[in-house]
Design an enzyme around this catalytic site. Structure first.
Site, PDB file in Angstrom:
ATOM      1  CG  HIS A 259      -2.199  -7.372  39.169  1.00 41.83           C
ATOM      2  ND1 HIS A 259      -3.400  -7.451  38.513  1.00 41.83           N
ATOM      3  CD2 HIS A 259      -1.316  -6.875  38.272  1.00 41.83           C
ATOM      4  CE1 HIS A 259      -3.253  -7.030  37.269  1.00 41.83           C
ATOM      5  NE2 HIS A 259      -1.988  -6.677  37.082  1.00 41.83           N
TER       6      HIS A 259
ATOM      7  CE  LYS B 199      -5.274  -1.360  27.986  1.00 38.11           C
ATOM      8  NZ  LYS B 199      -4.069  -1.620  28.766  1.00 38.11           N
TER       9      LYS B 199
ATOM     10  NE  ARG C 264       2.393 -11.591  32.787  1.00 41.70           N
ATOM     11  CZ  ARG C 264       1.448 -10.896  32.169  1.00 41.70           C
ATOM     12  NH1 ARG C 264       0.185 -11.101  32.468  1.00 41.70           N
ATOM     13  NH2 ARG C 264       1.755 -10.001  31.258  1.00 41.70           N
TER      14      ARG C 264
ATOM     15  CB  SER D 107      -6.016  -7.726  33.340  1.00 40.96           C
ATOM     16  OG  SER D 107      -5.357  -7.499  34.559  1.00 40.96           O
TER      17      SER D 107
HETATM   18  O1  PNS Z   1      -0.827  -2.922  33.586  1.00 40.90           O
HETATM   19  P1  PNS Z   1      -0.166  -2.280  32.396  1.00 40.90           P
HETATM   20  O2  PNS Z   1      -1.234  -1.763  31.451  1.00 40.90           O
HETATM   21  O3  PNS Z   1       0.825  -3.204  31.740  1.00 40.90           O
HETATM   22  O4  PNS Z   1       0.658  -0.994  32.943  1.00 40.90           O
HETATM   23  C1  PNS Z   1       1.362  -0.146  32.059  1.00 40.90           C
HETATM   24  C2  PNS Z   1       1.854   1.136  32.777  1.00 40.90           C
HETATM   25  C3  PNS Z   1       0.713   1.812  33.512  1.00 40.90           C
HETATM   26  C4  PNS Z   1       2.929   0.774  33.766  1.00 40.90           C
HETATM   27  C5  PNS Z   1       2.455   2.076  31.685  1.00 40.90           C
HETATM   28  O5  PNS Z   1       1.572   2.158  30.610  1.00 40.90           O
HETATM   29  C6  PNS Z   1       2.743   3.481  32.215  1.00 40.90           C
HETATM   30  O6  PNS Z   1       3.613   3.674  33.019  1.00 40.90           O
HETATM   31  N1  PNS Z   1       1.958   4.476  31.733  1.00 40.90           N
HETATM   32  C7  PNS Z   1       2.048   5.855  32.164  1.00 40.90           C
HETATM   33  C8  PNS Z   1       2.555   6.777  31.063  1.00 40.90           C
HETATM   34  C9  PNS Z   1       4.066   6.742  30.976  1.00 40.90           C
HETATM   35  O7  PNS Z   1       4.772   7.125  31.873  1.00 40.90           O
HETATM   36  N2  PNS Z   1       4.557   6.235  29.833  1.00 40.90           N
HETATM   37  C10 PNS Z   1       5.964   6.057  29.568  1.00 40.90           C
HETATM   38  C11 PNS Z   1       6.440   4.686  30.052  1.00 40.90           C
HETATM   39  S1  PNS Z   1       8.117   4.426  29.640  1.00 40.90           S
END
Ligand code: PNS
Length: 163
Positions: A17, A41, A94, A132
């Site tokens: 990150h 979660k 990645r 993570s």
């Molecule tokens: O680190 P992560 O868990 O891979 O991040 C995922 C994240 C936070 C980018 C994604 O879950 C997100 O944007 N969540 C917010 C809710 C949302 O907007 N969902 C629609 C995404 S298309």
């Protein structure tokens, strides 16, 4: 003034990150590292802990003239990005396996907010397998995680595990 959001769970923040944030700093004037509040979660670190850790480790990275801040958000990412008047979302990719999910999210976000661009960035190869989830898994099974996360993260993980 180009502002980007770097969203994620950051449970915990990894060197991957931080590598992406450093690279993002070459492209943007401001990056908001935005922690998703997701009550569904089960997390290792609370939002407050993640925010505190991120704020501290971000002091150590190369930011140039880029302003890097830490925040948290609930609900739709595109809505949060609009509130922050951000121009872009930064995501790290990645491997090809990340791409499919990231492409889906990027296209959904584009449909919801056409003006907002998603920028995919590649971390250094040495972090291409670091996540993570795997860091937590190997840590809980007793493996060394130095080099994968900043020393503060390792320290805080040990403290949390041993009370
Ligand atoms: O680190 P992560 O868990 O891979 O991040 C995922 C994240 C936070 C980018 C994604 O879950 C997100 O944007 N969540 C917010 C809710 C949302 O907007 N969902 C629609 C995404 S298309």
């Amino acid at each position: 003034m180009r502002r980007a959001i770097f969203p994620g769970s950051f449970d915990p923040v990894t060197n991957g990150h931080l590598d992406i944030i450093q690279r993002g700093c070459k492209l943007f004037d401001e990056i908001i590292v935005a922690i998703l509040v997701n009550p569904e979660k089960k997390a290792f670190f609370s939002i407050e802990e993640r925010s505190e850790i991120l704020t501290e480790v971000l002091q150590e990275i190369e930011r140039g003239d880029c302003r890097v801040t830490v925040d948290s958000f609930e609900g739709l990412l595109v809505q949060y990005a609009a509130e922050k008047e951000a121009h872009a979302i930064v995501r790290g990719i990645r491997a090809i396996s990340d791409y499919e999910y990231e492409l889906q999210m990027a296209l959904m976000n584009r449909r919801l907010q056409p003006r907002l661009e998603t920028v995919f960035m590649m971390p250094a190869e040495e972090y291409s397998y670091v996540s993570s989830r795997l860091v937590k898994e190997v840590f809980h099974l007793g493996a060394q995680i130095d080099g994968l996360v900043p020393p503060l993260v390792e320290e805080r993980m040990r403290k949390k595990d041993h009370g």
